[in-house]
Structure formats: C-alpha cells, structure tokens
Design an enzyme around this catalytic site. Sequence first.
Site, mmCIF file in Angstrom:
data_model
loop_
_atom_site.group_PDB
_atom_site.id
_atom_site.type_symbol
_atom_site.label_atom_id
_atom_site.label_comp_id
_atom_site.label_asym_id
_atom_site.label_seq_id
_atom_site.Cartn_x
_atom_site.Cartn_y
_atom_site.Cartn_z
ATOM 1 N N ASP A 7 -1.032 -0.169 5.150
ATOM 2 C CA ASP A 7 -1.472 1.224 5.246
ATOM 3 C C ASP A 7 -0.778 1.911 6.420
ATOM 4 O OD1 ASP A 7 -3.505 3.417 4.515
ATOM 5 O OD2 ASP A 7 -3.898 3.106 6.643
ATOM 6 N N ASP B 108 0.863 -1.182 0.000
ATOM 7 C CA ASP B 108 0.000 0.000 0.000
ATOM 8 C C ASP B 108 0.898 1.230 0.000
ATOM 9 O OD1 ASP B 108 -2.342 1.424 -0.033
ATOM 10 O OD2 ASP B 108 -2.634 1.395 2.131
ATOM 11 N N GLU C 99 2.082 3.697 -4.737
ATOM 12 C CA GLU C 99 1.434 2.397 -4.948
ATOM 13 C C GLU C 99 2.297 1.522 -5.858
ATOM 14 O OE1 GLU C 99 -1.054 1.319 -3.360
ATOM 15 O OE2 GLU C 99 -2.577 2.862 -3.003
ATOM 16 N N ASP D 169 -4.695 -2.480 -3.040
ATOM 17 C CA ASP D 169 -6.002 -1.838 -3.213
ATOM 18 C C ASP D 169 -5.966 -0.808 -4.336
ATOM 19 O OD1 ASP D 169 -4.637 0.298 -2.119
ATOM 20 O OD2 ASP D 169 -5.691 0.247 -0.197
#
Length: 248
Positions: free
Chosen positions: A142, A15, A53, A75
């Site tokens: 994250d 992430d 990312e 994600d």
Amino acid sequence: MKKWTEIPNIELYSDGGAEPNPGKGGYGVILCYKGKQKEFFESFKLTTNNRMELMGVITGLEKLKTKSNVQVYTDSKYVIDGITKGWAKKWKSNGWKKKKNGQAKAINSDLWARLLNVIYKHNVEFNWVKGHSGHTENERCDTLASYGIHSTELKEDNGYEAKKSNTEQKININTSNTNKEKVKVEKEGDNCRKCNEPVVKKTRKKTKKIKPNQTYYFEYILLCPSCKTMYLTEDAKREITTENKLFE
C-alpha cells in the site's frame, strides 16, 4: 544425465489504487523467494483502482523468469473473483463481452487477457488478505502504491478507456451542433440542447394575470434540472376560451 530442477516457491504481494478514481494511479509489488525480497512500484497519469490492482499482480508474475509455484496475496476481491470464479475465462470465451452474443464489453479486458496468459505459465494460487488490517506485506505494498500515485514520473495507461466526463460531453455536443439545426426538445426525457441532461415536465402554476389580447397560455414547461433552461412546446400550448378563463 539430465539435471533435475526444482520449481521455485514464490510469494507475491500486491496492492494498487488511484486518487481520485479514476485519477493518478500506482501499484506496489513485493516478490519473496527463500527469505529474500524484491519490491517495486509504477506510476500512471490516468487510471483506476481496479486496473492498478490487476496490473500489480500481472507485473509481478511477468517478472518471474522461470515456471514457479506462486502464492498471490491481494486485498482485491475484484482480482481474485475474476479468476477463481471463472469470470475472466467466460469473458474471453465470449469474445471479451460480458454475455455471449451480448453488446456490453468486459471492462479491463486488456489486463484480464494478460493475467490469464501469464497464469498459464505458472502454478498460481490466489489468497485474499484484508486491507489495512496490519498485514505487514500488504501494508508495505500500500505504501509502495502510494509512492506511485504521488510520483512525478507518470506513465500512460494506454489500455484505459476513459469515459467522457459531463464537461467533455457538453463540449462535444455544443461543437457538433455548430452550423447545424438545433435538436428539438419536445417531450420529457429529451436532452437539453445546452448541457445534454434529460429535461423534466413541470406544470405551471395558474396565474390571474392575462395580458391584453392573449389568446393562449402554456400548461406546462420542459425544464432542464441541471442548467435550468426552459423549453416551451406546441403540445403544451392551450387556447384561452370562455370555458377555461380560470386565470382571470
């Protein structure tokens, strides 16, 4: 007798983000192999969400020392679609242009090139996970990315081509006009000499006050909507005659 070597099965979770975007950035990565995990993060002075990312996935893959079967979990639709929909390969075949024989450059081409290169060294499959949905590894990545964003040990993202801010553009324009003839503002859409914003045409309201010996008036002005600088042009000048003395 040659020893048979099994190709390892790896799970890669990643992430990344930037605050603001563009701004200070970071990414977090978790590598899993046979129940063991290794996690890491990095920090950058100025970058973007998409670059972080991409860099997270790239760095995770580049850390693998041998050919592996890799399940990548992220994600980021940007990363997944760029590979699975063939966008990155197409941009590469176009010389890193969005369209063949086009002028528009593919954004983040330096990182897409790295990603394509490292993917060819492994058997990679991409999997999308919904962000902030309670996925354990994604939530941890994250957190790691946040560590990166708020770290004081920041690296330079040398591949990031930052777009000039409006302030920088204004400074450059004012500097370039020093000791030179100012650019004329003559019609709607021309750039303001002070702040470089396109000017708009504003019709002036009629007034009953006409100065003694006044022979002309301006039917409209060119106005900068940003800094409110007003420009009067020859094309807007109207001679005061008996027929158009509606202002008296």
